[in-house]
Write a protein that holds these residues in place. Structure first.
Motif, PDB file in Angstrom:
ATOM      1  N   SER A 185     -16.035 -88.752 -17.183  1.00 49.51           N
ATOM      2  CA  SER A 185     -16.968 -89.809 -17.213  1.00 49.51           C
ATOM      3  C   SER A 185     -18.272 -90.424 -16.773  1.00 49.51           C
ATOM      4  O   SER A 185     -19.361 -91.278 -16.897  1.00 49.51           O
ATOM      5  N   PHE A 186     -18.462 -89.715 -15.608  1.00 45.23           N
ATOM      6  CA  PHE A 186     -19.235 -90.248 -14.290  1.00 45.23           C
ATOM      7  C   PHE A 186     -20.441 -89.429 -14.159  1.00 45.23           C
ATOM      8  O   PHE A 186     -21.542 -89.464 -13.548  1.00 45.23           O
ATOM      9  N   VAL A 187     -20.132 -88.071 -13.850  1.00 38.76           N
ATOM     10  CA  VAL A 187     -20.831 -86.406 -13.947  1.00 38.76           C
ATOM     11  C   VAL A 187     -21.697 -86.256 -15.264  1.00 38.76           C
ATOM     12  O   VAL A 187     -22.518 -85.597 -15.061  1.00 38.76           O
ATOM     13  N   ARG A 188     -20.490 -85.748 -16.481  1.00 41.74           N
ATOM     14  CA  ARG A 188     -20.616 -85.535 -17.546  1.00 41.74           C
ATOM     15  C   ARG A 188     -21.239 -86.381 -18.686  1.00 41.74           C
ATOM     16  O   ARG A 188     -21.487 -86.148 -19.083  1.00 41.74           O
ATOM     17  N   GLY A 189     -21.007 -87.662 -18.625  1.00 39.03           N
ATOM     18  CA  GLY A 189     -20.180 -88.803 -19.961  1.00 39.03           C
ATOM     19  C   GLY A 189     -21.382 -89.717 -19.261  1.00 39.03           C
ATOM     20  O   GLY A 189     -22.593 -89.932 -19.067  1.00 39.03           O
ATOM     21  N   ASN A 190     -20.811 -90.804 -20.624  1.00 40.38           N
ATOM     22  CA  ASN A 190     -21.963 -91.651 -21.064  1.00 40.38           C
ATOM     23  C   ASN A 190     -22.082 -92.852 -19.734  1.00 40.38           C
ATOM     24  O   ASN A 190     -23.480 -93.534 -18.955  1.00 40.38           O
ATOM     25  N   TRP A 191     -21.310 -93.017 -18.009  1.00 35.64           N
ATOM     26  CA  TRP A 191     -21.888 -93.653 -17.251  1.00 35.64           C
ATOM     27  C   TRP A 191     -22.132 -92.642 -16.260  1.00 35.64           C
ATOM     28  O   TRP A 191     -21.712 -93.521 -14.887  1.00 35.64           O
ATOM     29  N   ARG A 192     -23.018 -91.662 -16.426  1.00 30.32           N
ATOM     30  CA  ARG A 192     -22.824 -91.243 -14.793  1.00 30.32           C
ATOM     31  C   ARG A 192     -24.395 -91.723 -14.604  1.00 30.32           C
ATOM     32  O   ARG A 192     -24.676 -90.906 -13.416  1.00 30.32           O
ATOM     33  N   ASN A 193     -25.449 -92.339 -15.285  1.00 34.12           N
ATOM     34  CA  ASN A 193     -27.009 -92.692 -14.718  1.00 34.12           C
ATOM     35  C   ASN A 193     -27.239 -94.214 -15.049  1.00 34.12           C
ATOM     36  O   ASN A 193     -26.687 -94.762 -15.622  1.00 34.12           O
ATOM     37  N   GLU A 194     -27.652 -94.481 -13.880  1.00 36.84           N
ATOM     38  CA  GLU A 194     -27.425 -95.930 -13.520  1.00 36.84           C
ATOM     39  C   GLU A 194     -28.761 -96.529 -14.699  1.00 36.84           C
ATOM     40  O   GLU A 194     -28.170 -97.663 -15.240  1.00 36.84           O
ATOM     41  N   LYS A 195     -30.188 -95.739 -14.898  1.00 39.80           N
ATOM     42  CA  LYS A 195     -31.005 -96.567 -15.745  1.00 39.80           C
ATOM     43  C   LYS A 195     -29.653 -96.594 -16.998  1.00 39.80           C
ATOM     44  O   LYS A 195     -30.962 -96.933 -17.953  1.00 39.80           O
ATOM     45  N   GLU A 196     -29.100 -94.813 -17.486  1.00 44.56           N
ATOM     46  CA  GLU A 196     -28.585 -95.314 -19.175  1.00 44.56           C
ATOM     47  C   GLU A 196     -27.506 -96.796 -18.675  1.00 44.56           C
ATOM     48  O   GLU A 196     -27.223 -96.602 -20.261  1.00 44.56           O
ATOM     49  N   SER A 197     -27.132 -96.293 -17.721  1.00 41.80           N
ATOM     50  CA  SER A 197     -25.666 -97.240 -17.844  1.00 41.80           C
ATOM     51  C   SER A 197     -25.459 -98.757 -16.901  1.00 41.80           C
ATOM     52  O   SER A 197     -26.225 -99.467 -17.146  1.00 41.80           O
ATOM     53  N   THR A 198     -24.701 -98.408 -15.631  1.00 39.45           N
ATOM     54  CA  THR A 198     -24.879 -99.207 -14.422  1.00 39.45           C
ATOM     55  C   THR A 198     -24.310 -98.473 -13.218  1.00 39.45           C
ATOM     56  O   THR A 198     -23.623 -97.689 -13.643  1.00 39.45           O
ATOM     57  N   PHE A 199     -23.951 -98.993 -12.050  1.00 40.80           N
ATOM     58  CA  PHE A 199     -23.691 -98.163 -11.125  1.00 40.80           C
ATOM     59  C   PHE A 199     -22.510 -98.522 -10.695  1.00 40.80           C
ATOM     60  O   PHE A 199     -21.803 -99.147 -11.840  1.00 40.80           O
ATOM     61  N   SER A 200     -21.376 -97.496 -10.104  1.00 39.78           N
ATOM     62  CA  SER A 200     -19.711 -97.389 -10.349  1.00 39.78           C
ATOM     63  C   SER A 200     -19.885 -98.465 -10.245  1.00 39.78           C
ATOM     64  O   SER A 200     -18.051 -98.243 -10.962  1.00 39.78           O
ATOM     65  N   LEU A 201     -19.729 -99.117  -9.571  1.00 40.47           N
ATOM     66  CA  LEU A 201     -18.885-100.587  -9.242  1.00 40.47           C
ATOM     67  C   LEU A 201     -18.385-101.176  -9.688  1.00 40.47           C
ATOM     68  O   LEU A 201     -17.801-101.640 -10.443  1.00 40.47           O
ATOM     69  N   LEU A 202     -19.667-100.960 -10.995  1.00 40.54           N
ATOM     70  CA  LEU A 202     -19.051-102.468 -12.276  1.00 40.54           C
ATOM     71  C   LEU A 202     -19.172-101.831 -13.071  1.00 40.54           C
ATOM     72  O   LEU A 202     -18.027-102.129 -14.094  1.00 40.54           O
ATOM     73  N   ALA A 203     -19.217-100.544 -13.480  1.00 38.18           N
ATOM     74  CA  ALA A 203     -18.783 -99.554 -14.357  1.00 38.18           C
ATOM     75  C   ALA A 203     -16.743 -99.262 -14.260  1.00 38.18           C
ATOM     76  O   ALA A 203     -16.709 -99.420 -14.785  1.00 38.18           O
ATOM     77  N   LYS A 204     -16.793 -98.766 -13.359  1.00 40.68           N
ATOM     78  CA  LYS A 204     -15.314 -98.276 -13.121  1.00 40.68           C
ATOM     79  C   LYS A 204     -14.729 -99.580 -12.200  1.00 40.68           C
ATOM     80  O   LYS A 204     -13.424 -99.363 -12.511  1.00 40.68           O
ATOM     81  N   SER A 205     -14.586-100.136 -11.491  1.00 41.87           N
ATOM     82  CA  SER A 205     -14.591-101.087 -10.795  1.00 41.87           C
ATOM     83  C   SER A 205     -14.363-102.475 -10.240  1.00 41.87           C
ATOM     84  O   SER A 205     -13.912-103.268  -9.323  1.00 41.87           O
ATOM     85  N   CYS A 206     -15.039-102.913 -11.505  1.00 40.89           N
ATOM     86  CA  CYS A 206     -15.107-104.460 -10.985  1.00 40.89           C
ATOM     87  C   CYS A 206     -14.081-104.800 -11.961  1.00 40.89           C
ATOM     88  O   CYS A 206     -13.669-105.974 -11.404  1.00 40.89           O
ATOM     89  N   HIS A 207     -12.969-103.808 -12.090  1.00 41.13           N
ATOM     90  CA  HIS A 207     -11.523-104.876 -12.695  1.00 41.13           C
ATOM     91  C   HIS A 207     -10.634-104.933 -11.370  1.00 41.13           C
ATOM     92  O   HIS A 207     -10.341-105.725 -11.294  1.00 41.13           O
ATOM     93  N   ASP A 208     -11.099-103.985 -10.043  1.00 43.64           N
ATOM     94  CA  ASP A 208      -9.942-104.077  -9.290  1.00 43.64           C
ATOM     95  C   ASP A 208     -11.204-105.445  -7.945  1.00 43.64           C
ATOM     96  O   ASP A 208      -9.987-105.860  -7.589  1.00 43.64           O
ATOM     97  N   ILE A 209     -12.096-105.335  -8.077  1.00 40.31           N
ATOM     98  CA  ILE A 209     -12.783-107.083  -7.468  1.00 40.31           C
ATOM     99  C   ILE A 209     -12.430-108.075  -7.761  1.00 40.31           C
ATOM    100  O   ILE A 209     -11.733-109.118  -7.509  1.00 40.31           O
TER     101      ILE A 209
END
Length: 459
Positions: A197-221
């Motif tokens: 998801s975060f190296v090859r996939g849709n959420w790998r690049n901040e300009k195309e999606s967003t940063f990891s903490l928001l894309a993956k872990s906003c659930h946890d915060i």
């Protein structure tokens, strides 16, 4: 984010009332369509159902009747006594997980807020996928417009509805462990999941999606904020880094694509291993394999072709990824209560979260789906609190141990009864946790502690 618009029916709500929500799984869409649409009274109950193509893929040859207990969750049976449960649904927008909708969020991530604003102004109630938007200003605007227009807004922080999260919250609120002093929470993403998801996939690049903490872990915060109750975060600091998945770590002799690579068999992130050996060749053609095939029919031949030409066949050391692989977030809440969160890519476990809550009278601990354990400081005894897991829910809605179903059920009920209290992820609490994620990322980038006031940096 994707929206699902559904117009409410029944005498309790005006005919113009409507709600909007996103839905992640294509196969689940058919369930909600059949469960909540207005049924014709003359339709025989024995009318055959034609499975969608996504259902056929998910079944892998299994009989649908053996998998889907529709008779138990048949809301049509309740229409005479509970007409407010009947709604029409219409998929309108783009979502981050649904197969047909993910590419909208990839190519037009800056436009994710626009449908929410437009529908809110027209009086539609909205269930919006997390994150609400990719900037704090857009998140604030969505909440503001929804409030101004008197519409219900719920956000897809489904983990608040997760039975384990609910049990932890119940124990904290009961006072069993005394006053909360510190919460330690970790999300293990899983090594191959992160590569997907975060190296090859849709959420790998901040300009195309967003940063990891928001894309993956906003659930946890958001979960930490949920367990903290009404306490507001006063300080936040964060550290994180992109480790390993860079050109500097590419093995000698490695090719640009895994199917052409002479050293592929030595690589734990091999696309051939992840998608073919571990999934497709075992008949497992659902996620993540169906993402690799994109819109084509998902079989081994198409997987191989996709790995030869598509993004998921690339060497993990030659991708255009720039999001962090590991990050910690440290928070101080009102009353001196602290919390620490860790997001880690390089783990065996995938999504098996680990939580410890330290209280003045006891210590609470939980791994994955539980049970929750409490050690009492007075008696020196350990008590076990099992999780009541949902039963008789179709497989497509059992994501996060049924939390997906509970979120949808809560939203539809809130709209049908015009009662927002059914929603655990309303506008104010969701905006607060979103803003905390943005401030944590600011701390990581600027290498400083952020002091907060009303959810944003204190100036």
């Amino acid at each position: 984010s994707c929206f699902l618009l559904s117009q409410s029916r029944g005498s309790a709500l005006p005919a113009s009332s409507a709600n909007a929500t996103i839905w992640d799984l294509l196969s689940a869409m058919d369930f909600w369509r059949r469960s909540f649409r207005v049924f014709r009274r003359d339709r025989p109950t024995s009318e055959p159902q034609t499975p969608s193509s996504s259902e056929q893929q998910a079944d892998s040859g299994a009989k649908r009747a053996e998998r889907e207990p529709w008779c138990i969750l048949n809301f049509d049976e309740k229409t005479e006594t509970d007409p407010h449960r009947r709604v029409d649904v219409l998929i309108v927008g783009a979502g981050s997980r649904g197969k047909c909708y993910s590419f909208f969020a990839v190519y037009f991530s800056k436009r994710m807020k626009d449908p929410a604003i437009a529908f809110a102004k027209k009086g539609y109630h909205i269930l919006l996928e997390k994150p609400m938007a990719v900037t704090p200003e857009d998140c604030e605007e969505i909440v503001s417009v929804c409030k101004e227009n008197g519409v219900i807004l719920a956000v897809g922080h489904i983990l608040r509805y997760y039975p384990v999260s609910q049990k932890i919250k119940e124990i904290i609120d009961s006072g069993m462990i005394g006053d909360v002093v510190h919460i330690q929470h970790m999300e293990p993403v899983g090594q191959w999941h992160f590569a997907h998801s975060f190296v090859r996939g849709n959420w790998r690049n901040e300009k195309e999606s967003t940063f990891s903490l928001l894309a993956k872990s906003c659930h946890d915060i958001d979960l930490i904020s949920f367990w903290m109750g009404g306490k507001r975060c006063l300080k936040v600091s964060s550290f994180g880094h992109l480790s390993h998945f860079t050109k500097e770590h590419k093995p000698t002799g490695a090719a640009s694509r895994c199917l052409e690579c002479a050293v592929e068999h030595t690589c734990p992130y091999s696309a051939k291993k992840i998608y073919l050996t571990d999934h497709a060749e075992k008949g497992m053609l659902g996620w993540p394999v169906n993402v690799v095939c994109n819109n084509s029919h998902c079989d081994i031949e198409n997987v191989i072709e996709a790995l030869k030409t598509g993004p998921y066949g690339r060497c993990v050391y030659e991708c255009d990824n720039d999001v962090v692989t590991n990050q910690v977030v440290n928070m101080e809440f009102e009353g001196g209560v602290t919390a620490a969160f860790t997001m880690m890519a390089f783990t065996y476990a995938m999504g098996v979260r680990r939580t410890t809550v330290y209280g003045t009278k006891g210590e609470l601990s939980c791994l994955g789906r539980g049970p929750v354990e409490v050690f009492d400081f007075l008696t020196h005894k350990r008590s076990t609190h099992p999780i009541t897991m949902p039963v008789c829910i179709p497989a497509q809605l059992m994501g996060h141990a049924g939390a997906d179903y509970y979120m949808m059920d809560s939203f539809v009920t809130a709209v049908a009864k015009n009662e927002p209290s059914y929603i655990l992820t309303g506008p104010d609490e969701t905006l607060r946790s979103h803003l905390l994620v943005f401030e944590a990322e600011k701390s990581r980038r600027e290498k400083r502690t952020i002091f907060l006031e009303n959810g944003k940096e204190k100036l």
